[in-house]
Motif scaffolding. Structure first.
Motif, short mmCIF file in Angstrom:
data_model
loop_
_atom_site.label_atom_id
_atom_site.label_comp_id
_atom_site.label_asym_id
_atom_site.label_seq_id
_atom_site.Cartn_x
_atom_site.Cartn_y
_atom_site.Cartn_z
N ALA A 137 0.82 -1.21 0.00
CA ALA A 137 0.00 0.00 0.00
C ALA A 137 0.86 1.27 0.00
O ALA A 137 0.34 2.36 -0.22
N GLY A 138 2.17 1.13 0.29
CA GLY A 138 3.05 2.29 0.24
C GLY A 138 3.75 2.65 1.53
O GLY A 138 4.48 3.64 1.59
N ALA A 139 3.55 1.87 2.60
CA ALA A 139 4.30 2.13 3.84
C ALA A 139 5.78 1.98 3.53
O ALA A 139 6.18 1.12 2.75
N LYS A 140 6.59 2.82 4.15
CA LYS A 140 8.03 2.78 3.90
C LYS A 140 8.76 1.83 4.84
O LYS A 140 9.87 1.38 4.55
N LEU A 141 8.14 1.54 6.00
CA LEU A 141 8.80 0.74 7.02
C LEU A 141 7.73 0.09 7.90
O LEU A 141 6.73 0.73 8.22
N VAL A 142 7.96 -1.18 8.26
CA VAL A 142 7.06 -1.88 9.18
C VAL A 142 7.91 -2.53 10.26
O VAL A 142 8.89 -3.22 9.96
N TRP A 143 7.53 -2.30 11.52
CA TRP A 143 8.18 -2.95 12.65
C TRP A 143 7.17 -3.90 13.29
O TRP A 143 6.05 -3.47 13.61
#
Length: 193
Positions: A137-143
């Protein structure tokens, strides 16, 4: 055993993001391609970690006027049929805030950073698909934090996921320049599930 279950029968009418906003239930809800996903309320340990993350990241972002940090807010990441996801904590940069629509109920688009905390009764593996949805969807980073394993899985892209443990530190990279925070401090005082 997973406690996240779909509550809509595949033959039932699909639910829209607007309809989801009007539903108040005894649990957390997300919408996956028009189908409701019921998730249990967070446990105490999970909630404590979420609060710490919101404070630590939120303070960093606010002091530098980088954008907004939200907790358990809905983000529309797909339509026709609608998908509304809710990270434990999300960061939306000023740039993205200025380009996107923030409705009363949901933000139109993903956060720049989606922070997930594996809740009681869930498995970290369940978050692989959700992380991929965020990134597509376009998130730049996921933790993704896992209290049981005292680990953090960092997703930079669909093809780049790294697991951090022990003496490692959170690193905001280009998204939160200069931000670093020891994992051990985040997990201090939390009991494995």
């Amino acid at each position: 055993m997973s406690t996240a279950v779909f509550i809509a029968d595949p033959s039932e009418e699909l639910v829209t993001a607007d309809a989801l906003a009007g539903i108040r239930d005894e649990c957390r809800l997300e919408l996956i391609e028009g189908r409701l996903l019921r998730k249990p309320y967070r446990g105490f340990q999970d909630g404590a970690l979420c609060a710490t993350l919101c404070f630590v990241v939120g303070t960093w972002v606010k002091e530098r006027q980088l954008g907004k940090v939200v907790a358990s807010s809905g983000f529309v990441v797909g339509s026709d049929p609608d998908t509304v996801l809710s990270p434990a904590v999300g960061f939306v940069s000023c740039e993205w805030l200025n380009r996107s629509v923030c409705g009363e109920d949901y933000f139109d688009g993903p956060p720049d950073l989606a922070i997930e905390v594996v809740s009681y009764g869930e498995r970290a593996a369940e978050y692989v698909g959700k992380s991929r949805r965020w990134l597509r969807a376009g998130a730049k980073l996921v933790w993704v934090f896992d209290i049981d394993d005292r680990s953090l899985t960092v997703h930079h892209s669909l093809d780049d996921a790294r697991i951090l443990t022990g003496d490692a530190a959170l690193d905001g990279g280009e998204l939160l320049p200069g931000f670093r925070y020891p994992l051990a401090e985040l997990f201090a005082g939390l009991e494995p599930k």
